[in-house]
Design a protein around this motif. Structure first.
Motif, mmCIF file in Angstrom:
data_model
loop_
_atom_site.group_PDB
_atom_site.id
_atom_site.type_symbol
_atom_site.label_atom_id
_atom_site.label_comp_id
_atom_site.label_asym_id
_atom_site.label_seq_id
_atom_site.Cartn_x
_atom_site.Cartn_y
_atom_site.Cartn_z
ATOM 1 N N UNK A 45 0.803 -1.221 0.000
ATOM 2 C CA UNK A 45 0.000 0.000 0.000
ATOM 3 C C UNK A 45 0.838 1.274 0.000
ATOM 4 N N UNK A 46 2.158 1.134 -0.035
ATOM 5 C CA UNK A 46 3.031 2.310 0.091
ATOM 6 C C UNK A 46 3.150 3.049 -1.240
ATOM 7 N N UNK A 47 2.764 4.330 -1.287
ATOM 8 C CA UNK A 47 2.858 5.068 -2.549
ATOM 9 C C UNK A 47 4.294 5.265 -3.027
ATOM 10 N N UNK B 152 -6.866 16.061 -0.845
ATOM 11 C CA UNK B 152 -6.962 16.626 0.511
ATOM 12 C C UNK B 152 -5.617 16.677 1.236
ATOM 13 N N UNK B 153 -4.714 15.728 0.956
ATOM 14 C CA UNK B 153 -3.398 15.731 1.623
ATOM 15 C C UNK B 153 -3.374 14.792 2.819
ATOM 16 N N UNK B 193 -3.837 9.044 -2.515
ATOM 17 C CA UNK B 193 -2.383 8.855 -2.443
ATOM 18 C C UNK B 193 -1.576 10.149 -2.371
ATOM 19 N N UNK B 194 -0.413 10.012 -1.763
ATOM 20 C CA UNK B 194 0.528 11.121 -1.499
ATOM 21 C C UNK B 194 0.888 11.880 -2.783
ATOM 22 N N UNK B 209 7.231 11.199 -10.081
ATOM 23 C CA UNK B 209 6.407 10.075 -10.532
ATOM 24 C C UNK B 209 5.073 10.037 -9.790
ATOM 25 N N UNK B 210 5.112 10.336 -8.506
ATOM 26 C CA UNK B 210 3.870 10.348 -7.711
ATOM 27 C C UNK B 210 2.920 11.437 -8.194
#
Lengths: 180, 295
Positions: A45-47, B152-153, B193-194, B209-210
């Motif tokens: 689950x780690x982004x 939202x963060x 996600x972050x 990439x994120x």
């Protein structure tokens, strides 16, 4: 950053320090390290793990359990966690995975090992009280934008309280390791 | 403590996200909230948690003591600051030994932490203390032609046992606040996600990439803008969008707005007064659309 063995090099029995996990189980934040049964929820689950070739929280936790202290604390990978706390919220064993990573980082920092970007923020806090030094130009712009002026801070007071926590010592050790 | 709150700016907002501060102050003023400046403050402590947990606790407690002396609760603009101040207040309140240790660190500067003030991020404050009904009453220009997505963060929601706000697995608060403006808020893949910001400076490649993954999914959903409630997430998206387009050979053109900017538009406040000119990604297309009511 100096690195002796990479996380993925074969493990030698002589490296294993069985006392390390007991040491960790007594530190605020990593008390539950022994409860990890390696299900891998944190990594899946780690982004960061999704886009990084090296960061795998489950691996770091297992290596810490085994007592591969030097290897974990000297690993650059340790600093990739984004502290999004997804692992902490989803761990079926209620382990604060992100807090264990934080404890491991704090232990690395005691050896003077941490990324330059954190050193810059720590220095800025000691000098100005803020994590980023706010340039005079920004302060002037606040007036133009009709924003209230920033309150005057006394960095000496920040230095006094941070002397008690030993930040200056960590920075000195960093300089010894990585300074010019 | 009626309608009067201390505003805790933190470091990132005065350093480089003026548009967030400008728009937040405008909408809170419109809602009749009186903001009092912190008499003094320092970094919330979060950046130092990575190298020294005790330093984080001490810096954070110092801010809380300053608020305690003013006798006012805190509103922050940064979820990182809100999360840190909340967490430290709770941890020290429940752990006497740790509280004594931190107070000992503060003693020489004449401060003593009591755990008597509450901290809320502006998003939590808007939903819990102002309420959707009151917000809806201030809307004079509903943004009903607009389709947006929210980010939202992480620190506004996680870790759940400390933050105790909204549902981190299926957050609804920012969506509800967006919908109060009349705009439609679309779902997209990997919404929680972050943004990647914490990896900037440690590994920029991973960070980009994120953020790229976000833009990709937001675009697939068909959103015209991405709405944030965190200065770091905003910088990650707004400042890096052009770079991401270049690195990944994609075209997104998605403006990134602070939630208070979106609400401000619906309240009839002009884009100039909401700091729109500070945005890196051109938002003129959606501004024309919402201001002229063109579909």
């Amino acid at each position: 950053m100096t690195q002796t063995l990479s996380l993925n090099d074969p493990i030698k029995a002589s490296e294993i320090n069985p006392k390390f996990r007991l040491e960790l189980s007594k530190i605020d934040g990593s008390e539950k390290i022994l409860q990890c049964f390696q299900c891998g929820t944190c990594t899946s689950d780690c982004p960061i793990a999704k886009f990084s070739e090296s960061y795998r929280p489950r691996q770091l936790i297992r290596m810490a359990q085994l007592g591969l202290k030097e290897r974990v604390l000297k690993s650059e990978t340790l600093w990739l966690c984004a502290s999004c706390f997804t692992c902490t919220d989803r761990c079926p064993q209620d382990i604060e995975v992100a807090s264990i990573i934080r404890v491991l980082r704090n232990l690395a920092a005691e050896k003077g090992i941490f990324p330059t970007v954190i050193r810059e923020q720590a220095n800025s806090i000691l000098e100005s009280g803020y994590a980023y030094k706010i340039p005079l130009l920004r302060e002037k712009k606040r007036v133009q934008l009709d924003l209230p002026t920033l309150p005057k801070n006394d960095p000496e007071k920040i230095r006094i309280i941070l002397k008690k926590t030993g930040i200056q010592n960590l920075l000195e050790k960093w300089e010894n390791n990585f300074g010019e | 403590m009626e309608n009067k709150y201390l505003i805790f700016l933190g470091c990132a907002v005065p350093y480089r996200v003026a548009s967030y501060e400008i728009s937040s102050r405008k909408i809170l003023q419109k809602l009749g909230i009186k903001l009092i400046e912190m008499p003094e403050f320092n970094c919330c402590g979060l950046p130092l948690d990575m190298i020294s947990h005790e330093s984080m606790l001490t810096l954070s407690a110092r801010n809380l003591v300053i608020a305690e002396q003013a006798g006012l609760n805190i509103i922050t603009l940064c979820p990182g600051c809100a999360g840190t101040l909340k967490k430290v207040n709770k941890v020290l309140k429940e752990n006497r030994t740790l509280k004594d240790k931190i107070n000992n660190n503060l003693k020489e500067t004449g401060l003593n932490f009591k755990a008597s003030v509450e901290t809320k991020h502006i998003t939590q404050f808007l939903i819990e203390d102002v309420g959707v009904k009151k917000i809806e009453e201030t809307i004079i220009n509903p943004l009903s032609s607009l389709k947006v997505a929210e980010h939202i963060g992480c620190h506004l929601l996680r870790p759940k046992h400390f933050i105790d706000f909204d549902d981190p697995e299926d957050p609804k608060v920012l969506k509800t606040l967006i919908e109060a403006t009349g705009a439609e808020c679309l779902d997209y893949m990997n919404e929680t996600e972050c943004c990647g910001a914490p990896s900037v400076g440690v590994n920029d490649k991973v960070a980009l990439k994120l953020a790229h993954d976000k833009f990709k999914n937001v675009k697939i959903a068909g959103a015209q803008a991405l709405i944030t409630s965190c200065p770091f997430c905003h910088v990650m998206f707004d400042t890096n969008e052009l770079r991401i387009e270049r690195v990944f050979s994609e075209k997104y053109g998605i403006p990134v707005l602070h939630y208070p900017q979106l609400l401000g538009l619906a309240m009839g406040i002009t884009p100039e007064e909401l700091g729109f000119k500070d945005l890196r990604v051109d938002a003129s297309k959606i501004l024309t659309q919402v201001i002229q009511g063109v579909k």
